[in-house]
Design an enzyme around this catalytic site. Structure first.
Site, PDB file in Angstrom:
ATOM      1  N   SER A  78       0.819  -1.216   0.000  1.00  0.00           N
ATOM      2  CA  SER A  78       0.000   0.000   0.000  1.00  0.00           C
ATOM      3  C   SER A  78       0.852   1.265   0.000  1.00  0.00           C
ATOM      4  O   SER A  78       2.033   1.248   0.345  1.00  0.00           O
ATOM      5  CB  SER A  78      -0.910   0.009   1.222  1.00  0.00           C
ATOM      6  OG  SER A  78      -1.630  -1.184   1.282  1.00  0.00           O
TER       7      SER A  78
HETATM    8  C1  SAM Z   1      -3.652  -3.981  -0.400  1.00  0.00           C
HETATM    9  S1  SAM Z   1      -3.133  -5.604  -0.071  1.00  0.00           S
HETATM   10  C2  SAM Z   1      -2.446  -5.474   1.548  1.00  0.00           C
HETATM   11  C3  SAM Z   1      -1.306  -4.521   1.670  1.00  0.00           C
HETATM   12  C4  SAM Z   1      -0.453  -4.726   2.876  1.00  0.00           C
HETATM   13  N1  SAM Z   1      -1.155  -4.634   4.123  1.00  0.00           N
HETATM   14  C5  SAM Z   1       0.810  -3.899   2.916  1.00  0.00           C
HETATM   15  O1  SAM Z   1       1.602  -4.166   3.796  1.00  0.00           O
HETATM   16  O2  SAM Z   1       1.034  -3.010   2.117  1.00  0.00           O
HETATM   17  C6  SAM Z   1      -4.674  -6.421   0.240  1.00  0.00           C
HETATM   18  C7  SAM Z   1      -4.545  -7.876   0.599  1.00  0.00           C
HETATM   19  O3  SAM Z   1      -5.786  -8.309   1.158  1.00  0.00           O
HETATM   20  C8  SAM Z   1      -5.885  -9.692   0.901  1.00  0.00           C
HETATM   21  N2  SAM Z   1      -7.235 -10.155   1.154  1.00  0.00           N
HETATM   22  C9  SAM Z   1      -8.335  -9.980   0.382  1.00  0.00           C
HETATM   23  N3  SAM Z   1      -9.394 -10.578   0.961  1.00  0.00           N
HETATM   24  C10 SAM Z   1      -8.966 -11.141   2.106  1.00  0.00           C
HETATM   25  C11 SAM Z   1      -9.585 -11.893   3.128  1.00  0.00           C
HETATM   26  N4  SAM Z   1     -10.889 -12.215   3.092  1.00  0.00           N
HETATM   27  N5  SAM Z   1      -8.849 -12.305   4.168  1.00  0.00           N
HETATM   28  C12 SAM Z   1      -7.517 -12.020   4.230  1.00  0.00           C
HETATM   29  N6  SAM Z   1      -6.872 -11.311   3.285  1.00  0.00           N
HETATM   30  C13 SAM Z   1      -7.584 -10.867   2.240  1.00  0.00           C
HETATM   31  C14 SAM Z   1      -5.419  -9.811  -0.533  1.00  0.00           C
HETATM   32  O4  SAM Z   1      -5.033 -11.140  -0.843  1.00  0.00           O
HETATM   33  C15 SAM Z   1      -4.278  -8.803  -0.565  1.00  0.00           C
HETATM   34  O5  SAM Z   1      -3.035  -9.433  -0.397  1.00  0.00           O
END
Ligand code: SAM
Length: 417
Positions: A78
């Protein structure tokens, strides 16, 4: 934690931190010293291996996994400004136990800096590949005590609960019960939440029994939550010519019969101008949320750049412009904007109506924008409350009710004189 980065990475990081500090000061929400320190400490390059250092330290999200079929991002590291805001809103203190839902490694490392040696960080992702990658990056950067898990965040992560803070880094349509159950009393949840197609990062305080109130609401954008909490709104096209698509996003909105609206789009439109002006670079998010609150048959109009170029529609934003569907179901109006004919550097809102009652719909939308301008512009956002889905109507606070699967969300705007 000591960074082993090159001096050039260090100086780029310092510049990025200065930029984040300036961005936050610009919007009047100064960055806390604790989050500033964490940003200065975590080597972002360790979470974006192979990427040019200048890109690494540009304040932007970097997509790390994409669904090529749908053309949507599945995972990313992010943007620092967004993460910093969320961590500040979460008010993470030394010793806290924090759950991050949606991994990437970078944010978990920042949280690790904030909670210190007495705290605990758990970061889960639904995608095993994302967790593998986050693991490699975290270990590489020396953050060996972040607990990583492959799990659907819909259910929280009971094995490591309770948590003082839960931070969601994917766009959620709802707030499942597990998040309330796994937070300590008075704990905070920071979640990018979809509200009638708009996303706002809500900082929610839990008051017990599944009752939440928002302490803050900020602009943000995130990839969608998948798994059990995944939710797709209806997105019919009014014009589906490749490259010139015009669509409606109908999230938490009405069910519509698309054919009459398709016919309306090709009829001569009516434009009405509202007595509401803005500066060119002024944000419209407050007005958007207010309109989403007061319009029953609410939609967001979306358009390919080619549709705008061909003058099929003239929306204020191609990715989602406030719109209303008229009661006849065969007409609609959406917001537009023009350079003010007489006033320098001022832009004027208006509405474009299509269909038999398009002129009335456009008038109605303009009247609402004028009401927002008179009574709500510059005021605080709405009070936002969430209660469990089974709560009966007569026990709800007053305001616009948006029903989700697990919760009922109520938005209440106080009128400013
Ligand atoms: C924007 S990224 C996270 C960025 C991260 N927190 C960082 O350090 O920059 C969003 C993540 O949410 C995960 N995600 C989506 N739905 C999810 C769920 N139901 N449970 C856990 N993770 C999920 C996706 O696989 C993705 O890797």
């Amino acid at each position: 934690m000591t960074s082993t980065s090159t001096p050039s990475a260090n100086s780029l990081r310092e510049a990025m931190v200065r930029e984040v500090v300036a961005n936050r000061a610009h919007v009047g929400v100064p960055l806390s010293p604790a989050v500033e320190k964490a940003l200065a400490q975590v080597p972002r390059e360790a979470f974006l291996p192979g990427l040019d250092l200048k890109e690494v330290y540009t304040d932007q999200a970097v997509v790390t996994k994409r669904d090529n079929k749908r053309g949507v991002a599945l995972s990313s590291v992010s943007a620092p400004t967004v993460i910093a805001l969320m961590l500040d809103r979460a008010d993470i203190r030394p010793g806290h136990r924090v759950l991050e839902i949606g991994s990437g490694g970078y944010n978990a490392a920042l949280i690790s800096e904030l909670v210190g040696a007495d705290g605990q960080v758990t970061s889960i992702d639904i995608d095993a590949e994302v967790i593998d990658r986050a693991h490699r990056c975290l270990v590489g950067a020396g953050y060996t005590d972040v607990h990583l898990g492959v799990a659907d965040g819909e259910y929280g992560f009971a094995d490591r609960a309770p948590f003082d803070r839960i931070v969601i880094t994917a766009g959620a349509w709802d707030v499942p019960a597990a998040w309330a159950e796994q937070l300590v009393p008075g704990g905070r949840l920071v979640v990018p939440k979809r509200i009638r197609g708009l996303t706002r990062c809500l900082t929610l305080e839990h008051h017990g029994q599944g009752l939440w109130s928002a302490l803050a609401q900020d602009m943000c954008g995130f990839v969608r939550i998948t798994g059990a909490g995944e939710h797709w709104e209806q997105m019919p096209y009014l014009n589906d010519t490749d490259g010139r698509r015009v669509g409606l996003r109908l999230e938490d909105g009405p069910d519509v019969d698309v054919q009459p609206l398709r016919e309306a789009l090709i009829q001569e439109p009516t434009t009405v101008w509202a007595e509401v002006l803005i500066a060119y670079d002024e944000a419209t998010d407050a007005q958007d949320l207010w309109l989403a609150t007061v319009i029953d048959d609410w939609a967001l109009l979306t358009a390919d750049p080619g549709a705008v170029k061909a003058k099929i529609v003239k929306p204020t934003w191609n990715h989602g412009t406030p719109a209303l569907i008229a009661a006849d179901g065969a007409s609609f109006a959406y917001r537009t904007l023009r350079r003010h004919p007489d006033l320098e550097n001022r832009w004027q809102f208006g509405a474009i109506g299509h269909g038999p009652s398009g002129p009335d719909a456009a008038q109605q939308l303009c009247a609402l924008m004028e009401e927002w301008d008179r009574h709500h512009r510059g005021g605080p956002g709405p009070d936002i409350t969430l209660v469990p889905a089974h709560t009966p109507d007569d026990q709800l606070p007053s305001g616009r009710v948006v029903n989700k699967r697990h919760t009922r969300m109520v938005l209440h705007w106080a009128t400013t004189p």
